[in-house]
Design an enzyme around this catalytic site. Structure first.
Site: not given
Lengths: 384, 384
Positions: B83, B207, B328, B332
């Site tokens: 990520c 998220s 959030k 994402h």
């Protein structure tokens, strides 16, 4: 911009390592390269890999391997450019040191292809091609190369047999490389009668998939002497791209990205192809050897295969290639291959190539190809 | 080493883009960033992406996107660090320009998660964790974060409700961001009663996965004025790693790589956390916000959640975070998120954050996290 040299090399044999996981292969290569450089720490790790997510369910190799190699905490990322991943990772390591932001950097290539459960390998390799316009039709990677070879034979009036020299030379050289997957010479008859994979590509035109890991340590040239007496200088580094899909290219028989990156490398090095003593090219298929030689300035258009026919690519020839077996005999662990090539160039320039030693090798070139020519990374190395 | 600035930004809205392929999303972001910088060419492209191989059967994004964006031939690679892929790609672009080897460089993050056929997404995200010791047991990524949050609540006597402020602030800020996936505020009651995903992580702690692409153009600071009057300077760039697996960490409640990269960034910038006007942190789960604030020096150990409880993270608070919605509410798209954060920081520093504008923002920090804290990339940006 700082001048950069290689101070350490390390690799595993190429083959089917059923007894070792991806991280173990990587560790072995990194530990061996650190020992060779006589150091224990590094500032950063660049990992070249193509398929760990698809094959092993493991992304995030940078942090994973940094930790497993005893280097927890250092900056680490994975670089992917299909089969050119390892040379691309090496180039990022080079840029990192050249920038002055990183001093001692590890470039690692690793691929674990025998972890393949569920036969994802052919689909994984096809992901180097254009998913929406090529692989969606079911075309495999070898089939794409077969289309190129078919067209090449038609366009330039070349026979399949004329490519035999590439495979024969690679296997002859692999016989002298203890890390090669295939260490047996092959005959012209074996080449001619090898089973067809995708017409006109036969089994002995194609390089074998394999497991392997190869690592190289880089540092500023001015600091290299502190670590080793046999540092090898990176005289040029260049990368270029082309369209992924064959049908989008102006000429499917010309590796534009090879020409672009080779010409940039020649400019940076201040030499032309005639000054190169040997060339570790990307012989994933024999046709790629011919195209790479042409686009890099070693042969005229349509005449790359003649160099093989005329014996000019052997260690005693005009431009020795695949001097330690190439992808064909050393093996092709896709995301690691580019660093095997670089290590073999370093071995030649150090005079450590054993029975394959090119006499008085001063300048060596490597070229790593991703996809059917969409990413091409070229480097020139110098003995100083 | 050259000083580097950002001269262009561009991104797609975050959401479910069923009508657009990965390459179209990427093109839209790149074209928009080039327009913003008022240029048409670049020397290199660094693509941050995590899952295109697994989800879309497409590797080799560097060459693919360079070509599709009208930049065929330029150097281009993909960078992957789970990520944290986008901030890692941005850092490579920064190093490229700083080195002097590349002048105008594009950093792109792109993720196409709705292409998921065959439900590979949860397995794909789990590949950010340790495949041999964590995900092999079937633990998902949210479950790993739940273990951390559970332990945090036990260790520091914090209740689940104390994390509510992170989600409420993010959604309140997302309401002012036209690119955010969720543009509706949420109430404390909604947070408290949101369905449980993995105890104690509820739906509103987590998220959303999404599609998106975000691109940024970098060039040497001394050339930035030729292109734009509102260039934003990269004052610090740093990356660090930790073990992938939670059980291997000395302290699972401390993001060592956040501390390491933040401290390096503070040193490079010559400032401490007290000088930072806002902080775009990686709120993949509310627990990550607390840990990121602590390890980056904004709160004492175990007291990160108090900043949310006490309203110190809102645009008017001591340290505004997720000022445009964060992971959030903005969403994402994993391999693109780090560049959304950077674009949002640039918007704040340019004074273009609309209703979310932080008054007199001079210094902004971003932090992108890969895995449960194994790769952490921190940047500090300055209005000049």
């Amino acid at each position: 911009m700082r001048d950069v040299s290689i101070i350490g090399i390390g690799s595993t044999p190429v083959g089917e390592h059923w007894d070792q996981s991806l991280r173990h292969l990587a560790y072995n290569a990194v530990a061996s390269a650190l020992r060779d450089a006589n150091i224990e720490r590094a500032d950063a790790l660049y990992v070249g890999n193509m398929l760990s997510g698809e094959i092993s369910g493991q992304a995030h190799l940078g942090a994973l391997i940094a930790d497993f190699a005893g280097l927890r905490g250092i900056e680490a990322i994975k670089v992917e450019a299909a089969c050119a991943s390892a040379a691309a990772a090496f180039r990022q390591a080079y840029i990192g040191v050249a920038s002055g932001l990183q001093d001692v950097v590890i470039a690692l290539g690793v691929e674990k292809m025998t972890d393949d459960v569920g036969s994802k390998l052919t689909a994984g390799l096809a992901s180097a091609a254009d998913a929406d316009y090529e692989s969606v039709h079911g075309i495999t990677f070898v089939a794409l190369n077969a289309l190129i070879m078919q067209r090449y034979m038609y366009e330039y009036k070349v026979r399949r047999e004329d490519f035999a020299g590439f495979a024969i030379n690679a296997h002859a050289n692999g016989a002298g490389n203890p890390n090669a997957m295939f260490q047996r010479p092959i005959t012209r008859e074996a080449f001619t009668h090898s089973g067809m994979v995708a017409d006109p590509i036969g089994l002995l035109d194609a390089s074998p998939m394999a497991d392997g890991a190869a690592a190289v340590i880089l540092c500023p040239t001015e600091q290299a002497r502190e670590f080793t007496a046999n540092a090898i200088r990176i005289k040029a580094s260049a990368a270029a791209t082309d369209s992924l899909s064959l049908h989008d290219r102006r000429d499917p028989l010309w590796l534009q990205a090879a020409e672009d990156s080779a010409q940039r490398a020649y400019r940076q090095a201040g030499v032309g192809p005639e000054a190169i003593d040997f060339f570790e090219l990307h012989d994933a298929f024999t046709i790629m050897s011919a195209l790479s030689l042409e686009a890099s300035g070693f042969a005229e258009r349509g005449k790359g295969a003649w160099l093989a026919r005329d014996g000019e690519i052997t260690p005693e020839g005009k431009i020795p290639i695949t001097t330690r077996g190439g992808l064909k005999a050393r093996g092709h662990p896709v995301g690691a291959t580019g660093l095997y090539q670089i290590i073999e160039a370093v071995q030649q320039l150090r005079g450590e190539a054993g029975p394959n030693q090119v006499t008085n090798a001063q300048l060596g070139m490597t070229q790593n190809i991703g996809g059917s020519g969409a990413t091409i990374v070229t480097h020139i190395f110098e003995r100083v």
